[in-house]
Each structure stands twice: as structure tokens, then as C-alpha cells.
Design an enzyme around this catalytic site. Sequence first.
Site, short mmCIF file in Angstrom:
data_model
loop_
_atom_site.label_atom_id
_atom_site.label_comp_id
_atom_site.label_asym_id
_atom_site.label_seq_id
_atom_site.Cartn_x
_atom_site.Cartn_y
_atom_site.Cartn_z
CG ASP A 61 -1.97 -1.03 1.18
OD1 ASP A 61 -1.96 -1.80 0.21
OD2 ASP A 61 -2.78 -1.08 2.12
CG LEU A 73 -12.02 9.48 3.33
CD1 LEU A 73 -11.85 8.80 4.68
CD2 LEU A 73 -12.80 10.77 3.49
CE LYS A 89 -8.55 5.15 5.48
NZ LYS A 89 -8.94 3.96 4.80
CG ASP A 140 -6.94 -2.25 6.29
OD1 ASP A 140 -7.31 -1.86 5.17
OD2 ASP A 140 -5.81 -2.69 6.52
NE ARG A 191 -13.78 2.69 -3.24
CZ ARG A 191 -12.68 3.18 -2.68
NH1 ARG A 191 -12.79 4.17 -1.83
NH2 ARG A 191 -11.52 2.66 -2.93
CE1 TYR A 236 -17.98 5.00 4.77
CE2 TYR A 236 -16.94 2.95 5.43
CZ TYR A 236 -17.31 3.84 4.45
OH TYR A 236 -17.04 3.57 3.15
CE LYS A 267 -16.26 9.60 8.50
NZ LYS A 267 -17.22 8.50 8.57
CE LYS A 314 -3.76 4.66 4.63
NZ LYS A 314 -4.11 4.71 3.23
CB CYS A 323 23.46 -27.58 16.60
SG CYS A 323 23.39 -26.03 17.51
CB CYS A 363 20.34 -28.25 19.25
SG CYS A 363 21.96 -28.58 19.97
CB CYS A 398 23.74 -26.13 22.52
SG CYS A 398 23.68 -25.01 21.11
S1 IVH Z 1 -15.91 7.85 5.53
C1 IVH Z 1 -16.51 10.14 1.20
N1 IVH Z 1 -15.31 6.46 7.64
O1 IVH Z 1 -11.73 4.27 3.95
C2 IVH Z 1 -15.80 8.97 1.81
N2 IVH Z 1 -14.48 5.72 5.55
O2 IVH Z 1 -9.75 5.72 2.36
C3 IVH Z 1 -16.27 8.80 3.19
N3 IVH Z 1 -13.19 3.64 5.69
O3 IVH Z 1 -13.66 4.48 1.08
C4 IVH Z 1 -15.62 7.65 3.84
N4 IVH Z 1 -13.39 3.36 7.85
O4 IVH Z 1 -13.89 2.39 2.56
C5 IVH Z 1 -15.16 6.57 6.30
N5 IVH Z 1 -14.89 5.33 9.61
C6 IVH Z 1 -14.76 5.43 8.29
C7 IVH Z 1 -14.04 4.49 7.52
C8 IVH Z 1 -13.92 4.67 6.15
C9 IVH Z 1 -12.90 2.86 6.73
C10 IVH Z 1 -12.76 3.39 4.30
C11 IVH Z 1 -13.83 3.58 3.28
C12 IVH Z 1 -13.33 4.68 2.39
C13 IVH Z 1 -11.85 4.58 2.60
C14 IVH Z 1 -11.15 5.87 2.28
#
Ligand code: IVH
Length: 669
Positions: free
Chosen positions: A32, A82, A115, A117, A136, A224, A286, A310, A404, A422, A427
Site C-alpha cells: 500500500d 478520502l 478507519k 481496513d 464501491r 460509517y 470528519k 493513516k 546445530c 538440538c 549448546c
Molecule cells: S468515511 C466520502 N469512515 O476508507 C468517503 N471511511 O480511504 C467517506 N473507511 O472508502 C468515507 N473506515 O472504505 C469513512 N470510519 C470510516 C471508515 C472509512 C474505513 C474506508 C472507506 C473509504 C476509505 C477511504
Amino acid sequence: MNSPADRIAFLRDEINRHNRLYHLLESPEISDTEYDHLFQELVALEAAHPELATSDSPTQRVGFGPSEKFESAQHLVPMLSLDNAFGEEELRSFDDRVRRVLESENEIEYLAELKFDGASVSLVFENGRLVRAVTRGDGSSGEVVTPNILTIGSVPTQLNNAPAGLLEIRGEVLMSKAAFESVNAQRIAAGEQAFVNPRNAASGGLRQLDAKETAKRKLSFFPYGLGTGVLADSQFGVLSALNRMGFEGRDDAKLCTGVSALMEFIADVEARRATLPFGIDGVVIKVNDLGLQRQLGFTSRGPRWAIAYKFAAEQAFTTLREVSWQVGRTGVVTPVAELEPVFVGGVMVSRATLHNLEDLRKKDVRVGDTVIVQRAGDVIPEVIGPVLEKRISGAAEIDAPAHCPDCETALVKEERFVALRCPNKECPSQILAKVIHFASRKAMDIEGLGEKQVQRFLELGFITDLPSVFRLERHREQIASLEGSGEKSTQKLLDAIAEARLRPLDRVLFALGIRFVGERTAKDLARVFGSIENFRQATYAQLIEVPEIGPRTASEIESWLEEPVNQELIDGLLEGGVTPIASAEPSGDFFAGKTVVFTGKLEVFTRDQAEDWVRAFGGKAASSVSKATTLVVAGPNAGSKLDKATQLGIEVIDEAAFEELLKQARGEA
Ligand code: IVH
């Protein structure tokens, strides 16, 4: 040199190719982080050369189009991505931009969420009934995966008290760490390739043509946010409404005003990351007020009101240079990967475990391979497996050593434990590993006796076995005259050794380094046997009676005790002055029926000790706050657990008050 136009064309091709590998074929070739670098470079070049920007550039769209296997559906509102922030400075510039656009002098209230994953999906509800689930895809349309989503128990098909009309709920499909372990175990048993991480397993699971295959992956869903529909006037309100409507939301989200509060939350989440039941790769921040969100609006890639902070990736790709073999304290010889150094989990890693011979064979790792390296939390870095697509021809299989690597004794293969061992008790590598373990923090906790020091003392003959640690006093002058040492540090070391003579029984039992006797088992043994004298005479029949101890461990301990050298070892330690004090014995029911959570920094007790005392007095110690928690002991820097306790109205005390309670429990107060 390449012209910017050439470089841009190259980057677009590369990014499109990796998008396809990642999203459609589920077999990424780069990490990534590497992907992010390519992407950032393209963003920067396009910004510097606006004349070269095009609408079909991967910077202008999200992810990858749907595969032909599924019906595709248009999202009611585009699913955007994002922007990322990789540190406080970038978060501050996000906050500055928000305040500039809103012309706000005041700090902004944000909702900070985990966030997750996994893979994002959109769930469309009509009058409260789930009618469609769509991946998506490219952001404007995705694949219809409704049957697959129906295999996820936590997704309600009928919402409670839903508003009439259309409601589009967005969230992340995940595989928990526990599901990942169990699904992988099943796959390995069935001779299938294991998944490299829960995220790939989840997004692949979501896109199975046969929903029965999806069901096998035991996926979860966390909402979310919303696409279409109105539930509240704040992001916090939306998440609460979703919970009331029947989603199993998480309650980790926190309202934070201003960047400093956000940074505090982020640090707290990062510290807890490894212990969460599922993978996260950061925190999403947010603007909480939806009215303000509307004022901020969107760019073509994503909202101006949110950013993803991140964390360092926990997996990375690198080259396996060589495999070396390491002798552990019980003589087990394990393969160690010598790697091209790579930044993973926040540190540079150049060595990682390959676990054991069988694992190495199963994964078919070869010298020269590109491998996936993982480092999550404090766990030792490990090689997850090779990237087969990148194997160079003629990559050599790895041979198991016959002797060994240290003392050259012929190794024995233990069929039962898939281990090479061993058998030579003398040793040097084994002694080294034994002493390092003995002195380590969770065992005898001898400060100043770390790996380097032990190595030096072994070479000089000051240490020859475990009991010799307690005779180091005899070499005081020689130690003090060693390079990098002195009177003061030598005295400190000898004081630490003297103090270690009084460690509780469970630590001594753990420090002995008996195979399969970890910290937890050592505690159980100490509780049941109560003294080293009782323990050293334990029979199989008594050992198997200990709750939590199974036949494998019981017989391993029995054989260990039957070996005269080990009885001599115990004698040697006792002669050296080790007097294990009985650990916190079950001594009352003061905490019976109580569940106690410790949070923040404790000063008097270690976390382990404090939890032991609670258990010794009949209580339970838990790591997270829930409705079942009865008491929270909070030290300085307590974070979200304290907030949650306050929210739930649970009694909170400080460490001093906990000490008072212990006095009462012991009948001293
Ligand atoms: S809000 C307009 N909240 O992260 C986009 N996204 O890197 C709003 N994700 O596409 C996304 N946890 O798949 C939001 N608490 C969270 C999230 C979250 C994981 C993912 C989601 C998004 C991606 C963006």
C-alpha cells in the site's frame, strides 16, 4: 531524463495496472505504501502541470470498475475516497483549510472514527428493507453483491423505525482477526493457499459468485455514514441512529474539538491498534456538523470535510536474502529470514521469523523471493509468504540443517511438534537464549542484564548456566573494568540481581524456560502448587488437574522435572539465594462479582500485578470497558476507556484509592 508527460503516462499505466491487480485479481504486487508513493507522485506532477491533467487519470477516479461477473449498479450518490494525512502537520493543514473555508476563528468539532481496513459497500434500504448491496467499484457504479452481504449476521435486513423512502448506508466489510486465523487454519488444513491479510480475504469474500463461499469467510460489517437519506444533523447523531436502527456499530468514535484533542485520540487508538479485534489502518476525521459539511463540499476525489489519518502499514514487501537458523532456549532450531531492510509497522525490519520448518515448506518460501513481511504491535516481525508472481527462476528451496548451527550436534526432528531440536543441553546458543529469557522483563526482570551483556559474560565465562547469574558478585571487579562499564553500573546490576532473588513464584517458574510454560501457565502452576518445593515434585496426575493445562503441557513439565539436570538447576537457584515468594494467592472474595479495568499509567503496580491482585481476591480483570465493568482504575493519561466509563456511569478511582481497597481486601485497613 523523462519528460513530465512521459512520467505521467508511465505512472497512470502503473497505477491502473496495480488497481487491477489489487481490486480485480486480489493479488497485489506492491505494498500500500509503494502504491501511495506512486499515487502521490502523480498527484504532484498533475498539480505542477495542469495542462497534462486528464479526466481519465486514476487520480480522478476511485478504485477500479466492476468485473463482468456481477450485475453492476449505479450509486445513488458517488462513493468517493478520502485524502490522507501522514502526521500532525498534514492534519493541521487540513484543519486550517476547513477553518479557512468556514471562516471560523474557533476550533472545529470533529468526530474521529476508526478507519476500518476492509472493503466499502453501500447498502440500499427502501422503507427500511434491504434491497441492494453494492461494492464501491469505480465510485460511480459498483457490483451488486446482495446475496453475499446477506451472509453477514450483523447486517439487518429490516431496520427499526426507518424513515420512509430510500436510505443508503455506507460502511466497511471486514474480517476480524479471529475469523482470519480460523479461516486460514481451515484453508491450510484443506491444502489451500492462506490469505495474506484480513483485508484481502474480506474484499475477495465480498466478491464471491457463490454466497456460500462468502459465508465461509465469517465477515463483519461496520457502518460509517450515509449516501442518501437524513437521520440526524451531526455525524455522531448519524452513527447513533444507525445503532438504534439495528446495526452493530462500534463505540470507539470520539468527538474531539481541535487538532490537539484529535492527536491525543489518534495516539490512544494507535496504542490499542494491535489489541483491537479487527484491523484498522488509521483514524478518519470528519467535521461533525452536517451543515458545516455541506458548506465545505467535495473535490472530485473526496470530501473537504474529512481526512484519513493513516498509520504505518503493518505489511510490506521485501526481498529474502538468506535464511539463517537460530537455536532457542529449549533447543528448538527455527528459521530466521534475513531481509533487505524494509520499513514496516513503524520500524526498519531486517530479520523476521519464519516460524518453523513445516511452515516454511507449506508457504514455499525461497531465497531471493519477494516476501510479505508483517509487524503488528509488539509482535515479532514475521514472513507471511512469498509473492509467487515475482519469483525469479531458479530460486533455491531452503534446506533444513542437519547439524546445530552453533555446537554442530546432529539435530533431531520431533514428529510431534514439527520442530528441529538440538539435543545438546550445553549448546552455547541454548544457554545464551535461556539466560536472556531468565533475566527478561516478564521473567526475573534483571535490569542491566540484556542480550549484549549476557553474551559478554558467557564469552568471559562469568555466566555458564542460570544459577551462575547469582554468583556474578564474584566477578565484580572484572565487570567494573569492562569497556562501557564502571563501579556504578556494576553496583546497579548486582542490586538488580539481589532484588530478583525475591521474585514471586510464578515469575520464577516462567523464567525456568520450560517448554509450553508461558506467563499464564506459570501463574496457574504457582497458584496451584504454592511453592517451588511442591512444584518440583509434581506428578503428571497433579499437573493435569491444573485448570487450563492440557496433556501436552503436563507431560512436557513432567519430563522436565524428571531430568536430574533440571532438579539440579532448581537446587542451584535456591543455593544462589532465590526465594520465590508465593504469588497473590486466592485470598478472599473482596472483588468477587466485580470486573475491574485498569487504564492510563500506573505508578505503584505494573498492570499485570494490579490485575493479579484483583483475581486473587476473586474478581475479574478486563481490558476494555463495557456495561459489565464495575470499577475503573484510571492513572494519568487515561484515554477513551475513561471517557467510556464516565459515559456509562461506572465508578472510577485512582491508583491510590485502589491501594486502599487492597488494604481493606487484605484486612489491613
Ligand atoms: S468515511 C466520502 N469512515 O476508507 C468517503 N471511511 O480511504 C467517506 N473507511 O472508502 C468515507 N473506515 O472504505 C469513512 N470510519 C470510516 C471508515 C472509512 C474505513 C474506508 C472507506 C473509504 C476509505 C477511504
